[in-house]
Design a protein around this motif. Structure first.
Motif, PDB file in Angstrom:
ATOM      1  N   PRO A  14     -16.741  58.900   6.505  1.00 45.44           N
ATOM      2  CA  PRO A  14     -17.161  60.295   6.359  1.00 45.44           C
ATOM      3  C   PRO A  14     -16.987  60.775   4.920  1.00 45.44           C
ATOM      4  O   PRO A  14     -16.075  60.342   4.214  1.00 45.44           O
ATOM      5  CB  PRO A  14     -16.194  61.040   7.279  1.00 45.44           C
ATOM      6  N   CYS A  15     -17.861  61.701   4.512  1.00 43.01           N
ATOM      7  CA  CYS A  15     -17.785  62.280   3.170  1.00 43.01           C
ATOM      8  C   CYS A  15     -16.837  63.488   3.185  1.00 43.01           C
ATOM      9  O   CYS A  15     -16.976  64.376   4.022  1.00 43.01           O
ATOM     10  CB  CYS A  15     -19.172  62.721   2.742  1.00 43.01           C
ATOM     11  N   PRO A  16     -15.876  63.542   2.244  1.00 40.52           N
ATOM     12  CA  PRO A  16     -14.971  64.701   2.170  1.00 40.52           C
ATOM     13  C   PRO A  16     -15.695  65.981   1.750  1.00 40.52           C
ATOM     14  O   PRO A  16     -15.185  67.079   1.981  1.00 40.52           O
ATOM     15  CB  PRO A  16     -13.952  64.310   1.096  1.00 40.52           C
ATOM     16  N   GLY A  17     -16.880  65.856   1.125  1.00 45.02           N
ATOM     17  CA  GLY A  17     -17.611  67.032   0.665  1.00 45.02           C
ATOM     18  C   GLY A  17     -18.458  67.649   1.760  1.00 45.02           C
ATOM     19  O   GLY A  17     -18.360  68.857   2.028  1.00 45.02           O
ATOM     20  N   CYS A  18     -19.300  66.843   2.415  1.00 44.14           N
ATOM     21  CA  CYS A  18     -20.277  67.396   3.373  1.00 44.14           C
ATOM     22  C   CYS A  18     -20.092  66.831   4.779  1.00 44.14           C
ATOM     23  O   CYS A  18     -20.838  67.198   5.682  1.00 44.14           O
ATOM     24  CB  CYS A  18     -21.699  67.132   2.878  1.00 44.14           C
ATOM     25  N   ARG A  19     -19.132  65.919   4.984  1.00 43.20           N
ATOM     26  CA  ARG A  19     -18.801  65.330   6.286  1.00 43.20           C
ATOM     27  C   ARG A  19     -19.884  64.422   6.836  1.00 43.20           C
ATOM     28  O   ARG A  19     -19.810  63.971   7.982  1.00 43.20           O
ATOM     29  CB  ARG A  19     -18.461  66.399   7.328  1.00 43.20           C
ATOM     30  N   LEU A  34     -20.082  56.795  -3.729  1.00 38.46           N
ATOM     31  CA  LEU A  34     -20.376  58.226  -3.631  1.00 38.46           C
ATOM     32  C   LEU A  34     -21.176  58.499  -2.368  1.00 38.46           C
ATOM     33  O   LEU A  34     -21.913  57.637  -1.893  1.00 38.46           O
ATOM     34  CB  LEU A  34     -21.206  58.683  -4.836  1.00 38.46           C
ATOM     35  N   CYS A  35     -21.064  59.728  -1.862  1.00 35.32           N
ATOM     36  CA  CYS A  35     -21.853  60.153  -0.709  1.00 35.32           C
ATOM     37  C   CYS A  35     -23.332  60.130  -1.067  1.00 35.32           C
ATOM     38  O   CYS A  35     -23.727  60.642  -2.113  1.00 35.32           O
ATOM     39  CB  CYS A  35     -21.429  61.564  -0.296  1.00 35.32           C
ATOM     40  N   SER A  36     -24.152  59.563  -0.187  1.00 31.29           N
ATOM     41  CA  SER A  36     -25.583  59.485  -0.475  1.00 31.29           C
ATOM     42  C   SER A  36     -26.230  60.862  -0.366  1.00 31.29           C
ATOM     43  O   SER A  36     -27.316  61.082  -0.893  1.00 31.29           O
ATOM     44  CB  SER A  36     -26.255  58.501   0.477  1.00 31.29           C
ATOM     45  N   THR A  37     -25.582  61.801   0.279  1.00 38.33           N
ATOM     46  CA  THR A  37     -26.148  63.144   0.438  1.00 38.33           C
ATOM     47  C   THR A  37     -25.731  64.075  -0.687  1.00 38.33           C
ATOM     48  O   THR A  37     -26.568  64.736  -1.306  1.00 38.33           O
ATOM     49  CB  THR A  37     -25.715  63.749   1.795  1.00 38.33           C
ATOM     50  N   CYS A  38     -24.407  64.159  -0.976  1.00 38.37           N
ATOM     51  CA  CYS A  38     -23.939  65.181  -1.923  1.00 38.37           C
ATOM     52  C   CYS A  38     -23.227  64.594  -3.142  1.00 38.37           C
ATOM     53  O   CYS A  38     -22.770  65.348  -4.004  1.00 38.37           O
ATOM     54  CB  CYS A  38     -23.022  66.178  -1.205  1.00 38.37           C
ATOM     55  N   ARG A  39     -23.137  63.257  -3.233  1.00 36.80           N
ATOM     56  CA  ARG A  39     -22.566  62.569  -4.398  1.00 36.80           C
ATOM     57  C   ARG A  39     -21.067  62.795  -4.577  1.00 36.80           C
ATOM     58  O   ARG A  39     -20.525  62.551  -5.653  1.00 36.80           O
ATOM     59  CB  ARG A  39     -23.290  62.945  -5.713  1.00 36.80           C
TER      60      ARG A  39
HETATM   61 ZN   LIG Z   1     -21.391  64.291   1.123  1.00 36.03          ZN
END
Ligand SMILES: [Zn+2]
Length: 148
Positions: A14-19, A34-39
């Motif tokens: 899971p991404c800590p920024g956008c989950r 890095l998160c593919s959605t929000c980096r």
């Molecule tokens: Zn994210």
């Protein structure tokens, strides 16, 4: 810890920024993925989960998840937050660190029968392995997380 079960690769984290859930090949864990959605960097930071995100993440995440059940009014919880964050950096890529605000998410707190906080619950594959109540120094926390 690289798991050699091919079913575990890529890892779902899971991404800590956008989950959002991201797929990361295990050999890329050392590259600061890095998160593919929000980096946002995926590793090393606790993920704050509400009930919906919790169910999604607990059901899909490849790594064990340690959940810190806490509340803003709880002094020992606030005191332990930097320790928990430091352990998240130390154990990045070995387990996922999550936080649940028991005031915002009473349903989750009730589901886990949280009576006293801070309470840490270690889950693997959605199943509870063990829990500990009360703040721990970092060395004890990491020992508790990594034992057997
Ligand atoms: Zn994210």
């Amino acid at each position: 810890m690289v798991r050699d079960n091919p079913a575990m690769d890529p890892l779902v984290l899971p991404c800590p920024g956008c989950r959002a859930l991201n797929r990361v090949p295990s050999q890329r864990l050392g590259d600061g993925p890095l998160c593919s959605t929000c980096r946002t960097p995926l590793l090393g930071t606790p993920v704050e989960l509400d009930t919906a995100a919790f169910d999604r993440v607990a059901g899909k995440c490849s790594l064990p998840i340690v959940v810190d059940f806490w509340a803003a009014w709880c002094g020992p919880c606030r005191a332990m937050a930097p320790t928990f964050a430091a352990a998240a950096r130390d154990l990045a890529g070995r387990m996922v660190f999550a936080k649940v605000d028991t005031e915002a998410e009473p349903t989750l707190a009730a589901r886990f029968q949280i009576r006293s906080i801070p309470c840490l619950v270690l889950l693997d594959g959605g199943r509870e392995l063990r829990r500990v109540t009360g703040a721990l120094p970092k060395a004890h926390l990491e020992q508790w997380l990594l034992r057997g």
